[in-house]
Motif scaffolding. Structure first.
Motif, PDB file in Angstrom:
ATOM      1  N   TRP A 161      35.072  33.455  37.907  1.00 25.38           N
ATOM      2  CA  TRP A 161      35.364  33.207  39.329  1.00 25.38           C
ATOM      3  C   TRP A 161      36.756  32.608  39.519  1.00 25.38           C
ATOM      4  O   TRP A 161      37.370  32.788  40.584  1.00 25.38           O
ATOM      5  CB  TRP A 161      34.290  32.309  39.940  1.00 25.38           C
ATOM      6  CG  TRP A 161      32.975  33.026  40.085  1.00 25.38           C
ATOM      7  CD1 TRP A 161      31.840  32.810  39.397  1.00 25.38           C
ATOM      8  CD2 TRP A 161      32.704  34.115  40.974  1.00 25.38           C
ATOM      9  NE1 TRP A 161      30.842  33.672  39.770  1.00 25.38           N
ATOM     10  CE2 TRP A 161      31.346  34.498  40.757  1.00 25.38           C
ATOM     11  CE3 TRP A 161      33.445  34.811  41.919  1.00 25.38           C
ATOM     12  CZ2 TRP A 161      30.747  35.537  41.458  1.00 25.38           C
ATOM     13  CZ3 TRP A 161      32.820  35.833  42.622  1.00 25.38           C
ATOM     14  CH2 TRP A 161      31.492  36.200  42.388  1.00 25.38           C
ATOM     15  N   ALA A 162      37.260  31.948  38.500  1.00 22.91           N
ATOM     16  CA  ALA A 162      38.648  31.442  38.581  1.00 22.91           C
ATOM     17  C   ALA A 162      39.622  32.608  38.602  1.00 22.91           C
ATOM     18  O   ALA A 162      40.613  32.602  39.356  1.00 22.91           O
ATOM     19  CB  ALA A 162      38.927  30.526  37.389  1.00 22.91           C
ATOM     20  N   VAL A 163      39.344  33.652  37.785  1.00 16.30           N
ATOM     21  CA  VAL A 163      40.193  34.846  37.770  1.00 16.30           C
ATOM     22  C   VAL A 163      40.159  35.533  39.131  1.00 16.30           C
ATOM     23  O   VAL A 163      41.204  35.894  39.701  1.00 16.30           O
ATOM     24  CB  VAL A 163      39.739  35.808  36.649  1.00 16.30           C
ATOM     25  CG1 VAL A 163      40.398  37.172  36.805  1.00 16.30           C
ATOM     26  CG2 VAL A 163      40.052  35.229  35.279  1.00 16.30           C
ATOM     27  N   LEU A 164      38.949  35.721  39.673  1.00 10.48           N
ATOM     28  CA  LEU A 164      38.837  36.354  40.983  1.00 10.48           C
ATOM     29  C   LEU A 164      39.464  35.510  42.088  1.00 10.48           C
ATOM     30  O   LEU A 164      40.125  36.027  43.003  1.00 10.48           O
ATOM     31  CB  LEU A 164      37.369  36.615  41.312  1.00 10.48           C
ATOM     32  CG  LEU A 164      36.662  37.757  40.587  1.00 10.48           C
ATOM     33  CD1 LEU A 164      35.246  37.905  41.101  1.00 10.48           C
ATOM     34  CD2 LEU A 164      37.397  39.080  40.752  1.00 10.48           C
ATOM     35  N   SER A 165      39.275  34.207  41.993  1.00 15.44           N
ATOM     36  CA  SER A 165      39.812  33.318  43.027  1.00 15.44           C
ATOM     37  C   SER A 165      41.339  33.333  43.032  1.00 15.44           C
ATOM     38  O   SER A 165      41.974  33.314  44.111  1.00 15.44           O
ATOM     39  CB  SER A 165      39.309  31.883  42.802  1.00 15.44           C
ATOM     40  OG  SER A 165      37.895  31.844  42.902  1.00 15.44           O
ATOM     41  N   TYR A 166      41.911  33.388  41.857  1.00 13.91           N
ATOM     42  CA  TYR A 166      43.374  33.411  41.771  1.00 13.91           C
ATOM     43  C   TYR A 166      43.930  34.707  42.377  1.00 13.91           C
ATOM     44  O   TYR A 166      44.904  34.711  43.113  1.00 13.91           O
ATOM     45  CB  TYR A 166      43.810  33.268  40.316  1.00 13.91           C
ATOM     46  CG  TYR A 166      45.309  33.179  40.144  1.00 13.91           C
ATOM     47  CD1 TYR A 166      46.035  32.114  40.685  1.00 13.91           C
ATOM     48  CD2 TYR A 166      46.006  34.172  39.462  1.00 13.91           C
ATOM     49  CE1 TYR A 166      47.414  32.044  40.541  1.00 13.91           C
ATOM     50  CE2 TYR A 166      47.377  34.099  39.312  1.00 13.91           C
ATOM     51  CZ  TYR A 166      48.083  33.029  39.854  1.00 13.91           C
ATOM     52  OH  TYR A 166      49.453  32.973  39.719  1.00 13.91           O
TER      53      TYR A 166
END
Length: 839
Positions: free
Chosen positions: A732-737
């Motif tokens: 979710w950090a990858v998607l959020s970024y």
């Protein structure tokens, strides 16, 4: 009643010790049917007649003796074989040399009352001299008999206090094995324990689980049936009904017939004595009750007197156990010649007949059999009487200390208890080759022939041997028979079925019917995830975690593994669009490269455009990593490649957006802002934005990388092979970024939407970011909702949709101008000297 009181009085007199009491007979004595004097005397008790007629007991006159009629041919032959064996021993020079054996054979008339009367007659002498005093000793040394277990119980209990040994040839009741109650009893055959076990074994081996049971209401039938029912229960055989009757109880017989008529079991276990079997057969024949498979016992299965034209309809195809057949050499000739001259009173004018003042009318029925010997080959019990006589002779031989040349010591007094002890030790072989000995219960080894009632082509009924049962063999070898040689009930060649419920096939289990025997059940399909691979399974088995039942639920098969394949329709479509996107992007890149010196390319930052096209190509290609069997490397590659390529793509778009804004600001008087966002700064910004995503991905792969996972929870019947995220936070950090960069780019593009049409790329970037964000916002709930390969397909769709959105929204207008509006691709148009409407 008079006879009973009379016998009790005789018993009392016999039991009185020597003293002042004189022995005398009250009433008329009962004489033996056959007798002969000798140095030693053996008694015999056989039901030579089967019908008993009682005298009048009105007490107005002295009651006459009991009258017997209807010759029982089988037991008549047994009396003859006893005499034959005794005569053979008397002629022997090696067994009891110089000692003669006499005999007294009584007719028990097949009734309990006559058995008691005959027993008392055996134990007493027929005549007493004047002043004869009782000494409490019997003139008998042993008794051969009785044929039926009930009669033998009466005989053994009566002779027991005097320790007179009783050797039976056919009394097989297990009750007689009790040495505490019957210490002086022996038998040359096995107890019914073995026959009952053999009955249960043959029923089990023939696959019958639903049977009816009928037995005689006497010791033979009751004990035998009790053992059968116990063993049958252990073997899983169900008994629909168990009924019994006695020959003098017509009402009970009627109930038995009614029970059979109402029953559903097609197999009847008939543990019945011969007289009761005759009555049962008659009633079944009269009421035309046929089609039942009779399983019989040794008491009636080989008795020819049961065979009539009507009875075969009932008993045809009967199957049962008979004692082992052994022919006694010389017996057939003896009964036609010597017997009538030596043992039969009415065939001569002197001897026993005049002595007992008998009327020849008493023997009229027997005289009819003088020249009849057709039944001799089927006399299976003859050898057992023969063995019993020889067992007594061998025990006497031991006690008299006989020697071949010197003879025997005749003066020795032999007590009955001595004979009992000697019988326990006898062990010899008769001339037919069989060994004679008694086990600890006084019985012999169990050996039975399996008999089948069959009709020959000429209509005659034959007792065909179709197998055997030998209790001396290991359990799995005791019962041997050939079903191909058996004729079943009604003359059928096919074995009848007798089950309460049909067998449950594999894939189902048995569910007991409430209130009914365990053999009555319903067949219930196995529950989801369970199988049964045997017929008549009581329970279904759960398949292992990675297995699932087949359609028939009789076998566990590996669950189908689901993942997105290159070869399936969905995979082919997605691959096509991925490669189509790559191809389209390559064509745009070629077109831009060929027109790189034109104003429209230069005005839109050609370096970022080529980098954006390269990143879009990677985006299209990274979707291919989501197709195919997940592996450790593909799982790590698909998520990290997706995250990095999309950040690279958004970074390029963001750079182009900033360039558009800076370019507009640079046109204002006194502004030198472009020097702060020149080509180097643009490259650096793209690199920095991308490195942040790379760092996140490195941490993800280091801490908890994605890995292939078999998801067995969503579907019960199949396994979803998917890439587990490992660290969900990292994903979710990858998607959020990516989302953060996209939103920031959208805001900047939205702010630049009002720029002059010359710089209308901001509008297309805004529209592309709007599509991008819409796609990925929609993707999140779809990603969570769709299982298995559909999750992967949704993710690929989001990648392709957002990539195509960027490609078309940003590059399609420029390609349109280059290809179809070349007149607008001029410096003047880019500088705003000429106004064109190409939106």
């Amino acid at each position: 009643m008079f006879i009973f009181l009379y016998t009790l009085l005789l018993f009392h007199q016999l039991h009185t010790k020597a003293g002042n009491t004189l022995c005398r007979i009250m009433g008329d004595p009962q004489y033996p049917l056959f007798s002969k004097d000798g140095d030693l005397t053996i008694g015999g008790l056989f039901p030579v007649h089967s019908i008993e007629t009682l005298p009048s007991f009105d007490f107005t006159q002295k009651p006459q003796l009991i009258s017997c009629s209807s010759v029982n041919l089988r037991d008549y032959r047994l009396a003859q074989i006893m005499i034959f064996a005794i005569e053979e021993i008397n002629r022997s020079e090696s067994l009891l040399p110089n000692v003669s054996i006499g005999y007294r054979i009584y007719d028990s008339c097949g009734s309990r009352l006559s058995t008691m009367s005959a027993t008392m007659g055996l134990m007493n002498s027929q005549e007493f001299g004047a002043g004869y005093r009782c000494n409490g000793q019997s003139t008998l040394h042993a008794i051969i008999g009785e044929s039926e277990s009930t009669a033998t119980v009466i005989l053994s209990r009566t002779t027991g206090p005097f320790k007179i040994p009783v050797i039976s040839h056919s009394a097989s009741c297990e009750c007689l094995s009790n040495r505490k109650d019957y210490p002086s009893f022996f038998r040359t055959m096995a107890s019914d324990y073995h026959q009952s076990r053999a009955l249960a074994s043959i029923v089990k081996d023939l696959g019958w689980s639903w049977v009816g049971a009928v037995n005689s209401d006497n010791e033979y039938g009751n004990y035998g049936m009790t053992i059968f029912l116990k063993i049958a229960q252990e073997m899983g055989i169900c008994v629909e009904y168990s009924v019994k009757f006695y020959r003098t109880e017509p009402e009970k017989l009627k109930k038995v017939i009614d029970t059979i008529k109402k029953s559903t079991a097609k197999v009847i276990i008939a543990f019945i004595s011969l007289p009761e079997m005759g009555l049962l057969t008659d009633q079944l024949s009269i009421q035309n009750i046929t089609g039942f498979q009779m399983i019989g016992v040794k008491s009636w299965i080989t008795v020819k007197s049961l065979i009539t034209s009507n009875s075969y309809r009932v008993l045809g195809g009967s199957l049962g156990f008979a004692v082992k057949k052994i022919n006694v050499e010389g017996f057939a000739d003896y009964i036609l010649k010597e017997f009538w001259n030596t043992a039969f009173p009415c065939s001569q004018t002197k001897g026993n007949f005049s002595q007992y003042a008998l009327s020849c009318s008493r023997y009229e029925e027997l005289l009819l059999l003088k020249n009849y010997n057709e039944d001799v080959p089927e006399q299976r019990y003859a050898s057992y009487v023969y063995k019993a006589v020889y067992a007594v002779a061998h025990s006497l031989h031991i006690l008299l200390k006989c020697k071949e040349k010197e003879g025997c010591e005749k003066g020795l007094t032999i007590q009955p208890q001595q004979i009992v002890e000697a019988l326990k030790q006898v062990n010899f072989i008769i001339k037919m080759g069989d060994r004679v000995w008694f086990d600890s219960t006084g019985g012999a080894e169990a050996q039975y022939d399996i008999i089948n009632w069959q009709q020959d082509s000429d209509g005659s009924i034959q007792f065909k041997s179709v197998g055997y049962y030998d209790a001396s063999l290991p359990p799995h070898q005791r019962l041997v028979f050939n079903t191909e040689n058996i004729i079943w009930a009604g003359g059928q060649l096919e074995k009848p079925r007798s089950v309460c419920s049909e067998s449950c096939p594999p894939g189902t289990r048995k569910a007991a019917q409430k209130g009914r025997p365990v053999c009555c059940y319903d067949c219930i399909p196995c529950a989801e995830g369970e199988i049964s691979n045997e017929t008549d399974s009581n329970n279904c088995k759960q398949c292992p975690r990675e297995y699932w039942p087949n359609a028939e639920k009789n076998k566990c098969v590996l669950k189908a593994i689901e993942y997105l394949l290159f070869t399936e329709v969905m995979g082919i479509v997605l691959v096509f669009f991925s490669l189509f996107g790559v191809g389209l992007t390559a064509l745009v890149a070629i077109l831009f490269y060929r027109k790189k010196n034109t104003p429209i390319i230069k005005a839109n930052n050609s370096e970022l455009s080529f980098l954006l096209l390269f990143s879009l190509t990677l985006c299209f290609l990274c979707s291919l990593t989501f197709i195919g069997r997940p592996t450790e490397w593909s799982c790590m590659l698909r998520h990290t490649a997706f995250g990095i390529t999309f950040v690279l793509c958004i970074s390029c778009v963001l750079g182009k957006t900033i360039v558009v804004l800076m370019a507009f600001k640079a046109t204002l008087p006194g502004s030198n802002i472009m020097k702060w966002f020149g080509p180097k700064q643009q490259r650096l910004s793209v690199l920095v934005f991308t490195l942040v995503q790379v760092l996140i991905c490195v941490l993800w792969l280091t801490i908890s990388p994605p890995f292939p996972h078999k998801n067995m929870n969503y579907y019960k019947e199949k396994v979803i092979l998917e890439c587990s995220l490992g660290s969900t936070i990292s994903f979710w950090a990858v998607l959020s970024y990516i989302g953060l960069l996209a939103v920031f780019c959208f805001i900047l593009a939205f702010l630049a939407r009002t720029l002059p049409d010359n710089f209308n790329e901001a509008k297309f970037i805004t529209f592309s970011m709007l599509i991008f964000c819409a796609v990925w916002i929609t993707f999140i709930p779809a990603y969570v909702s769709y299982p298995g390969k559909f999750t992967v397909a949704v993710e690929i769709f989001a990648i392709l949709a957002s990539s195509f959105g960027l490609l078309f929204c940003i590059f399609a207008p420029k390609c349109y101008i280059i290809l179809f509006k070349p007149e607008e691709n001029t410096k003047q148009n880019m500088m705003g000297k000429t106004t064109y409407n190409y939106c």
